[in-house]
Design a protein around this motif. Structure first.
Motif, mmCIF file in Angstrom:
data_model
loop_
_atom_site.group_PDB
_atom_site.id
_atom_site.type_symbol
_atom_site.label_atom_id
_atom_site.label_comp_id
_atom_site.label_asym_id
_atom_site.label_seq_id
_atom_site.Cartn_x
_atom_site.Cartn_y
_atom_site.Cartn_z
ATOM 1 N N VAL A 1 2.662 -12.048 11.998
ATOM 2 C CA VAL A 1 2.326 -10.904 11.144
ATOM 3 C C VAL A 1 3.476 -10.648 10.172
ATOM 4 C CG1 VAL A 1 1.694 -8.460 11.049
ATOM 5 C CG2 VAL A 1 0.998 -9.840 13.014
ATOM 6 N N GLU A 2 3.105 -10.461 8.938
ATOM 7 C CA GLU A 2 4.082 -10.221 7.889
ATOM 8 C C GLU A 2 3.608 -9.028 7.069
ATOM 9 O OE1 GLU A 2 6.263 -13.820 5.784
ATOM 10 O OE2 GLU A 2 4.188 -13.590 5.209
ATOM 11 N N SER A 3 4.515 -8.129 6.708
ATOM 12 C CA SER A 3 4.103 -6.940 5.955
ATOM 13 C C SER A 3 5.000 -6.720 4.754
ATOM 14 C CB SER A 3 4.173 -5.695 6.852
ATOM 15 O OG SER A 3 3.304 -5.811 7.948
ATOM 16 N N ALA A 4 4.386 -6.277 3.663
ATOM 17 C CA ALA A 4 5.155 -5.905 2.478
ATOM 18 C C ALA A 4 5.838 -4.570 2.732
ATOM 19 C CB ALA A 4 4.238 -5.799 1.269
ATOM 20 N N ALA A 5 7.066 -4.442 2.288
ATOM 21 C CA ALA A 5 7.783 -3.180 2.444
ATOM 22 C C ALA A 5 7.475 -2.238 1.287
ATOM 23 C CB ALA A 5 9.287 -3.442 2.519
ATOM 24 N N ASP A 6 6.917 -2.773 0.204
ATOM 25 C CA ASP A 6 6.728 -1.998 -1.017
ATOM 26 C C ASP A 6 5.763 -0.831 -0.820
ATOM 27 O OD1 ASP A 6 7.883 -4.160 -3.104
ATOM 28 O OD2 ASP A 6 6.688 -5.146 -1.561
ATOM 29 N N CYS A 7 6.101 0.271 -1.453
ATOM 30 C CA CYS A 7 5.206 1.434 -1.487
ATOM 31 C C CYS A 7 4.573 1.495 -2.865
ATOM 32 C CB CYS A 7 5.990 2.714 -1.209
ATOM 33 S SG CYS A 7 4.996 4.216 -1.392
ATOM 34 N N THR A 8 3.240 1.551 -2.898
ATOM 35 C CA THR A 8 2.559 1.548 -4.195
ATOM 36 C C THR A 8 2.799 2.847 -4.962
ATOM 37 O OG1 THR A 8 0.588 2.209 -2.956
ATOM 38 C CG2 THR A 8 0.741 -0.092 -3.628
ATOM 39 N N PHE A 9 3.072 3.937 -4.239
ATOM 40 C CA PHE A 9 3.255 5.233 -4.908
ATOM 41 C C PHE A 9 4.635 5.342 -5.562
ATOM 42 C CE2 PHE A 9 4.059 9.700 -5.431
ATOM 43 C CZ PHE A 9 2.829 10.247 -5.749
ATOM 44 N N GLY B 1 0.863 -1.184 0.000
ATOM 45 C CA GLY B 1 0.000 0.000 0.000
ATOM 46 C C GLY B 1 0.893 1.226 0.000
ATOM 47 N N ILE B 2 0.276 2.378 0.168
ATOM 48 C CA ILE B 2 1.077 3.603 0.168
ATOM 49 C C ILE B 2 1.745 3.763 1.539
ATOM 50 C CG2 ILE B 2 -0.898 5.091 0.779
ATOM 51 C CD1 ILE B 2 0.394 7.199 -1.178
ATOM 52 N N GLN B 3 3.052 3.867 1.516
ATOM 53 C CA GLN B 3 3.806 3.885 2.775
ATOM 54 C C GLN B 3 4.040 5.315 3.263
ATOM 55 O OE1 GLN B 3 4.453 1.046 4.315
ATOM 56 N NE2 GLN B 3 4.298 -0.500 2.702
ATOM 57 N N GLU B 4 4.641 5.398 4.422
ATOM 58 C CA GLU B 4 4.854 6.695 5.074
ATOM 59 C C GLU B 4 5.629 7.673 4.190
ATOM 60 O OE1 GLU B 4 6.868 6.322 8.801
ATOM 61 O OE2 GLU B 4 6.228 8.297 9.492
#
Ligand SMILES: [Zn+2]
Length: 216
Positions: free
Chosen positions: A179-187, A135-138
């Motif tokens: 819990v596992e999270s994608a590091a990718d930023c969609t933007f 998703g869109i990250q910080e």
């Protein structure tokens, strides 16, 4: 634990990949077709915290989270900057697909989803595996004061939705190791993801889905 690309270019969670009775994935803009021709249950997404129970493939009512314990179908959400989250309860064999942007996150749609899974399937959060997709990250998610205040912030600032979602899962009783999270930023992620903020109405959508179906 992290997400990785399979041969089709679909992001996979290591946590979810360990279950032989499960198929799942998070698509990029180049691999959205992975879910085509599969029995997918999906909702009319409205940035709510409404949870729907799916027992058959096809379109469902308004909502942003679908849960099921039915074998043979997928539940899925489509996103472009908002976060897709897939939940699996291996003990009771139930799954969920959740769409959470800032509205869903401040409304704690993950709490609503785990509550619904608990009520319907006797799910307990300490057994749940959770994978948060791209998703869109910080780095790129700047919001105005009216949104910032919902995250306890003041004035224009950058918000880390993924961090908030992660914290919500832990607070709800999901183990940190589950819990596992994608590091990718969609933007800013290399053009491989659709971004509503970057492309506006022209943006496509990426499908994230999970189903109790033997992987192909
Ligand atoms: Zn970014």
């Amino acid at each position: 634990m992290s997400l990785f690309f399979d041969a089709r270019g679909v992001l996979q969670s290591e946590l979810l990949s360990q279950f032989s009775w499960l198929d799942h994935g998070f698509s990029t803009k180049h691999s959205a077709s992975w879910i085509e021709n599969r029995p997918l249950a999906f909702a009319r997404q409205i940035h709510s915290a409404d949870v729907l129970t799916a027992s058959a493939p096809g379109p469902h009512s308004h909502g942003d989270s679908l849960i099921t314990s039915k074998r043979g179908i997928y539940v899925g959400v489509k996103t472009a900057d908002c976060f897709p989250i897939l939940l699996v309860d291996p003990e009771h064999r139930a799954v969920a697909a959740v769409h959470s942007g800032w509205r869903g996150t401040t409304a704690n749609i993950l709490s609503a989803t785990l509550g619904a899974m608990s009520g319907r399937f006797s799910t307990t959060p300490n057994n749940v595996r959770a994978a948060v997709g791209p998703g869109i990250q910080e780095c790129c998610f700047e919001v105005g004061p009216e949104v910032a205040v919902r995250f306890g912030r003041v004035g224009r600032c950058r918000v880390a939705l993924a961090t908030t979602l992660h914290q919500q899962l832990i607070t709800l009783g999901v183990k940190p190791t589950h819990v596992e999270s994608a590091a990718d930023c969609t933007f800013c992620g290399n053009g491989q993801f659709w971004s509503y903020r970057r492309e506006g109405e022209a943006a496509g959508r990426m499908w994230s889905a999970v189903g109790m179906i033997d992987p192909p």
